[in-house]
Scaffold this motif. Structure first.
Motif, PDB file in Angstrom:
ATOM      1  N   PRO A 197     -38.140  62.297  26.172  1.00  0.00           N
ATOM      2  CA  PRO A 197     -37.339  62.107  27.691  1.00  0.00           C
ATOM      3  C   PRO A 197     -37.696  60.703  28.173  1.00  0.00           C
ATOM      4  O   PRO A 197     -37.698  60.498  29.261  1.00  0.00           O
ATOM      5  N   THR A 198     -38.788  60.003  27.568  1.00  0.00           N
ATOM      6  CA  THR A 198     -39.067  58.792  28.197  1.00  0.00           C
ATOM      7  C   THR A 198     -38.880  57.752  27.136  1.00  0.00           C
ATOM      8  O   THR A 198     -38.608  58.037  26.141  1.00  0.00           O
ATOM      9  N   SER A 199     -39.338  56.559  27.675  1.00  0.00           N
ATOM     10  CA  SER A 199     -39.260  55.224  26.789  1.00  0.00           C
ATOM     11  C   SER A 199     -40.372  54.871  26.043  1.00  0.00           C
ATOM     12  O   SER A 199     -40.353  53.600  25.679  1.00  0.00           O
ATOM     13  N   SER A 200     -41.417  55.471  26.484  1.00  0.00           N
ATOM     14  CA  SER A 200     -42.641  55.164  25.883  1.00  0.00           C
ATOM     15  C   SER A 200     -43.349  56.384  25.252  1.00  0.00           C
ATOM     16  O   SER A 200     -43.106  57.631  25.804  1.00  0.00           O
ATOM     17  N   GLY A 201     -44.673  56.332  24.838  1.00  0.00           N
ATOM     18  CA  GLY A 201     -45.469  57.236  24.186  1.00  0.00           C
ATOM     19  C   GLY A 201     -45.723  57.137  22.698  1.00  0.00           C
ATOM     20  O   GLY A 201     -45.225  56.204  22.278  1.00  0.00           O
ATOM     21  N   THR A 202     -46.207  58.236  22.236  1.00  0.00           N
ATOM     22  CA  THR A 202     -46.650  58.145  20.806  1.00  0.00           C
ATOM     23  C   THR A 202     -46.333  59.346  20.214  1.00  0.00           C
ATOM     24  O   THR A 202     -46.685  60.436  20.162  1.00  0.00           O
ATOM     25  N   THR A 203     -44.944  59.292  19.765  1.00  0.00           N
ATOM     26  CA  THR A 203     -44.642  60.289  19.141  1.00  0.00           C
ATOM     27  C   THR A 203     -43.837  59.856  17.646  1.00  0.00           C
ATOM     28  O   THR A 203     -42.859  60.296  17.360  1.00  0.00           O
ATOM     29  N   GLY A 204     -44.501  58.954  17.037  1.00  0.00           N
ATOM     30  CA  GLY A 204     -44.047  58.563  15.926  1.00  0.00           C
ATOM     31  C   GLY A 204     -43.817  59.664  14.772  1.00  0.00           C
ATOM     32  O   GLY A 204     -42.835  59.451  13.931  1.00  0.00           O
ATOM     33  N   GLU A 205     -44.769  60.567  14.705  1.00  0.00           N
ATOM     34  CA  GLU A 205     -44.686  61.345  13.674  1.00  0.00           C
ATOM     35  C   GLU A 205     -43.415  62.531  13.790  1.00  0.00           C
ATOM     36  O   GLU A 205     -42.683  62.511  12.686  1.00  0.00           O
ATOM     37  N   ILE A 206     -42.996  62.644  14.823  1.00  0.00           N
ATOM     38  CA  ILE A 206     -41.900  63.440  15.036  1.00  0.00           C
ATOM     39  C   ILE A 206     -40.643  62.679  14.828  1.00  0.00           C
ATOM     40  O   ILE A 206     -39.390  63.038  14.321  1.00  0.00           O
ATOM     41  N   SER A 207     -40.628  61.555  15.321  1.00  0.00           N
ATOM     42  CA  SER A 207     -39.494  60.501  15.249  1.00  0.00           C
ATOM     43  C   SER A 207     -39.276  60.196  13.744  1.00  0.00           C
ATOM     44  O   SER A 207     -38.245  60.225  13.385  1.00  0.00           O
ATOM     45  N   ASN A 208     -40.542  60.074  12.789  1.00  0.00           N
ATOM     46  CA  ASN A 208     -40.141  60.232  11.268  1.00  0.00           C
ATOM     47  C   ASN A 208     -39.235  61.412  10.791  1.00  0.00           C
ATOM     48  O   ASN A 208     -38.336  61.326  10.040  1.00  0.00           O
ATOM     49  N   LYS A 209     -39.690  62.279  11.428  1.00  0.00           N
ATOM     50  CA  LYS A 209     -39.059  63.620  10.921  1.00  0.00           C
ATOM     51  C   LYS A 209     -37.623  63.672  11.508  1.00  0.00           C
ATOM     52  O   LYS A 209     -36.517  63.867  10.687  1.00  0.00           O
ATOM     53  N   LEU A 210     -37.326  63.181  12.604  1.00  0.00           N
ATOM     54  CA  LEU A 210     -35.824  63.175  13.214  1.00  0.00           C
ATOM     55  C   LEU A 210     -34.922  62.072  12.356  1.00  0.00           C
ATOM     56  O   LEU A 210     -33.912  62.388  12.066  1.00  0.00           O
ATOM     57  N   VAL A 211     -35.733  60.909  12.046  1.00  0.00           N
ATOM     58  CA  VAL A 211     -34.886  60.077  11.224  1.00  0.00           C
ATOM     59  C   VAL A 211     -34.264  60.365   9.982  1.00  0.00           C
ATOM     60  O   VAL A 211     -33.238  60.389   9.703  1.00  0.00           O
ATOM     61  N   SER A 212     -35.433  61.235   9.386  1.00  0.00           N
ATOM     62  CA  SER A 212     -35.276  61.925   8.008  1.00  0.00           C
ATOM     63  C   SER A 212     -34.047  62.907   8.225  1.00  0.00           C
ATOM     64  O   SER A 212     -33.101  63.075   7.298  1.00  0.00           O
ATOM     65  N   ILE A 213     -33.849  63.529   9.324  1.00  0.00           N
ATOM     66  CA  ILE A 213     -32.919  64.517   9.524  1.00  0.00           C
ATOM     67  C   ILE A 213     -31.615  63.646   9.640  1.00  0.00           C
ATOM     68  O   ILE A 213     -30.845  64.392   9.078  1.00  0.00           O
ATOM     69  N   ALA A 214     -31.555  63.058  10.412  1.00  0.00           N
ATOM     70  CA  ALA A 214     -30.361  62.049  10.447  1.00  0.00           C
ATOM     71  C   ALA A 214     -29.736  61.618   9.011  1.00  0.00           C
ATOM     72  O   ALA A 214     -28.669  61.625   8.884  1.00  0.00           O
ATOM     73  N   VAL A 215     -30.627  60.958   8.348  1.00  0.00           N
ATOM     74  CA  VAL A 215     -30.530  60.342   7.095  1.00  0.00           C
ATOM     75  C   VAL A 215     -29.859  61.681   6.142  1.00  0.00           C
ATOM     76  O   VAL A 215     -28.918  61.305   5.475  1.00  0.00           O
ATOM     77  N   SER A 216     -30.632  62.740   6.045  1.00  0.00           N
ATOM     78  CA  SER A 216     -30.248  63.812   5.446  1.00  0.00           C
ATOM     79  C   SER A 216     -28.727  64.330   5.835  1.00  0.00           C
ATOM     80  O   SER A 216     -27.861  64.889   4.884  1.00  0.00           O
ATOM     81  N   ASN A 217     -28.506  64.081   7.076  1.00  0.00           N
ATOM     82  CA  ASN A 217     -27.086  64.546   7.520  1.00  0.00           C
ATOM     83  C   ASN A 217     -25.975  63.604   7.402  1.00  0.00           C
ATOM     84  O   ASN A 217     -24.834  63.838   8.022  1.00  0.00           O
ATOM     85  N   GLY A 218     -26.316  62.141   6.607  1.00  0.00           N
ATOM     86  CA  GLY A 218     -25.304  61.267   6.269  1.00  0.00           C
ATOM     87  C   GLY A 218     -25.666  60.059   7.118  1.00  0.00           C
ATOM     88  O   GLY A 218     -24.706  58.987   7.126  1.00  0.00           O
ATOM     89  N   TYR A 219     -26.939  59.606   7.758  1.00  0.00           N
ATOM     90  CA  TYR A 219     -26.567  58.489   8.648  1.00  0.00           C
ATOM     91  C   TYR A 219     -27.307  57.393   7.892  1.00  0.00           C
ATOM     92  O   TYR A 219     -28.201  57.480   7.153  1.00  0.00           O
ATOM     93  N   CYS A 220     -26.809  56.146   8.393  1.00  0.00           N
ATOM     94  CA  CYS A 220     -27.714  54.832   8.213  1.00  0.00           C
ATOM     95  C   CYS A 220     -28.525  54.630   9.613  1.00  0.00           C
ATOM     96  O   CYS A 220     -28.275  55.440  10.508  1.00  0.00           O
ATOM     97  N   LEU A 221     -29.043  53.503   9.472  1.00  0.00           N
ATOM     98  CA  LEU A 221     -30.063  53.084  10.522  1.00  0.00           C
ATOM     99  C   LEU A 221     -29.536  51.723  11.387  1.00  0.00           C
ATOM    100  O   LEU A 221     -28.850  50.989  10.703  1.00  0.00           O
ATOM    101  N   ARG A 222     -29.979  51.954  12.673  1.00  0.00           N
ATOM    102  CA  ARG A 222     -29.893  50.669  13.633  1.00  0.00           C
ATOM    103  C   ARG A 222     -30.828  50.733  14.574  1.00  0.00           C
ATOM    104  O   ARG A 222     -31.473  51.687  14.801  1.00  0.00           O
TER     105      ARG A 222
END
Length: 522
Positions: A267-292
């Motif tokens: 909900p914000t543009s700052s913070g220390t949420t890297g661990e959950i963000s890693n998980k979210l990127v992995s979910i996106a990739v597993s659902n067929g996504y590339c990165l940007r």
């Protein structure tokens, strides 16, 4: 397929109007080393370092907008290094449109791609007419912009927030709301019916939540858009999984991308949420996504987390970059990199260096000052990316027989290199390994009369300029006559027509076959 070794012999010959190295080729283990196979000739195609190659998911991306008119396609800049004006589109591989859901879908069941008088329709058709595939990001959050979600969605009961009461039309929808999801699913299905076509669409930026659709400041509470509570992490994951699966369900042939950053879906543009963000990127990739990422060159936003994320997915998923600083609007000289005020070329260099570190496949030409500075102050970097960035694949050796009998079994060998820092993402789900190395027999008119595909050659493996050799055996069943051997990377979903342009100086057919060697079939 039987794998064999072959040796490299030297010689030079001028043949078929192009310069190649030719020699007789035999197996290292003695004689022909191939039983009844005839002696082969080794050809070394000539690598092209500077030619602009427009391949899928590779190269420069020019940006369009919902307000662009037809003159947009003729945008040009004077390049001092060349001493002439050049058109931006001559350097681009795709056209990117970041627009709103409401612009594309103004009324329930009404879509702009069915409205020939609309500017967006004309922009889309303009790209198509010029051979530029289109790319999209669909923005739904109206903060700082306006009504990006169609009013009919709210009229149906979808929940939303208004961050500033002075601007009641700048609405922020709640992405977990079932009414929002119902109408968004209907839109994405219709969207894909029109654009799930790799001939017209380069990629879809398929998340689009948060401010500017960048994937941060994603609101989940209509009363407090910045609220973070015990439900936030669950909502992040549920919404991201829903929307990425939605796009993947309908865009089965066109690559999908998502922004990667340490506050993804937060909900914000700052913070220390890297661990959950890693998980979210992995979910996106597993659902067929590339990165940007939209923050290249912004050293306070493109952090060590983003660099590590790019390294994690290097050569597994392609990366598309966008520069973060808008030099005509932002105080880029406050960046920790120490960019000098009044020197946009410093920003361009910073973006380039970050792109090289991340091994990106595509870089951006955004409108206005951004594109202008690439051409007027940093054109050397434009040319450098053409030479170094993305993927530039070619066979540095091809071994084929110059004479054989019809119906005989032959051995064909090739060795491949990718001279770019990116990779050819043949492994993404939407492509599903559709690009394969193939050899053809061309008749006198240049038509491929027989095609032989080496299924074991895998272009997504070619990285870091390393040599990747392959050998396969096939039966040549063409009628007796004079032919020309040719090579290409073909698209198996399009009747084995060439699909990837090779970085060579050799003579090519109009279809894209690279001529290798004359051959006589008896």
């Amino acid at each position: 397929m039987k794998r064999t070794k072959y040796s490299i012999c030297l010689g030079i010959v001028l043949s078929l109007g192009f310069l190649s190295f030719l020699c007789s080729c035999s197996d290292e283990e003695g004689g022909n080393g191939s039983g009844d196979f005839p002696e082969n000739t080794l050809v070394k195609p000539s690598y092209s370092k500077t030619r602009i190659i427009k391949n899928p998911l590779c190269g420069w991306v020019m940006y369009g907008s919902r307000s662009a008119d037809d003159t947009y396609w003729d945008t040009e800049y004077y390049v001092q290094d060349l001493g002439k004006n050049v058109k931006v589109r001559d350097y681009a591989s795709a056209c990117y449109i970041r627009t709103s859901w409401s612009s594309l879908n103004p009324q329930d069941g009404v879509y702009v791609w069915d409205q020939p008088d609309s500017r967006l329709y004309k922009l889309i058709k303009g790209a198509e007419e010029r051979g530029l595939p289109i790319a999209f990001r669909v923005v739904v959050d109206g903060r700082d912009q306006g009504a990006n979600t169609p009013q009919f969605v709210y009229d149906a009961g979808a929940k939303y927030a208004v961050e500033n009461s002075k601007y009641p039309d700048r609405t922020t929808p709640m992405p977990q709301d079932p009414v929002f999801q119902q109408y968004y699913e209907k839109f994405v299905e219709a969207f894909a019916k029109e654009f799930n076509d790799p001939d017209k669409t380069a990629f879809i930026d398929g998340y689009g939540l948060g401010k500017w659709g960048e994937g941060h400041t994603v609101a989940y509470d209509p009363d407090n858009v910045s609220k973070v509570d015990e439900n936030t992490e669950r909502l992040k994951e549920e919404v991201l999984d829903w929307i990425t699966k939605l796009y993947a369900k309908h865009f089965t042939k066109v690559p999908l991308v998502i922004n990667y950053h340490h506050v993804l879906a937060h909900p914000t543009s700052s913070g220390t949420t890297g661990e959950i963000s890693n998980k979210l990127v992995s979910i996106a990739v597993s659902n067929g996504y590339c990165l940007r990422s939209d923050a290249f060159g912004m050293n306070s936003y493109y952090t060590s987390w983003e660099k590590a994320c790019a390294a994690t997915w290097r050569f597994k998923r392609p990366i598309i970059m966008e520069g973060g600083w808008i030099v005509g609007q932002h105080s880029y000289w406050n960046d920790p990199a120490g960019y000098r005020q009044g020197h946009p070329e410093d920003v361009r260099q910073g973006e380039y260096d970050a792109s090289k570190e991340a091994h990106v496949n595509m870089m951006d030409f955004r409108a206005g000052d951004e594109t202008g500075s690439w051409f007027t102050t940093s054109f050397g970097l434009v040319e450098q990316f053409i030479q170094e960035g993305g993927y530039r694949v070619y066979p540095d050796q091809v071994s084929v027989p110059a004479k054989l009998k019809s119906g005989s079994e032959v051995q064909i060998a090739s060795r491949w290199r990718n001279m770019g820092w990116g990779y050819l993402p043949n492994n993404i789900p939407q492509w599903n390994y559709k690009y394969k190395v193939a050899f053809a027999l061309l008749d006198a008119s240049g038509k491929a009369v027989k095609i032989y595909v080496d299924e074991a050659c895998e272009p997504s493996e070619w990285v870091d300029s390393k040599a990747f050799p392959y050998t396969f055996e096939t039966v040549v069943d063409a009628p007796a006559g004079n032919y020309t051997w040719a090579v290409a990377i073909v698209d198996r979903t399009k009747d084995d027509t060439p699909g990837i342009e090779l970085a060579v100086n050799n003579e090519m057919t109009d279809e894209g076959w690279v001529k290798i060697l004359p051959v006589v079939i008896e």
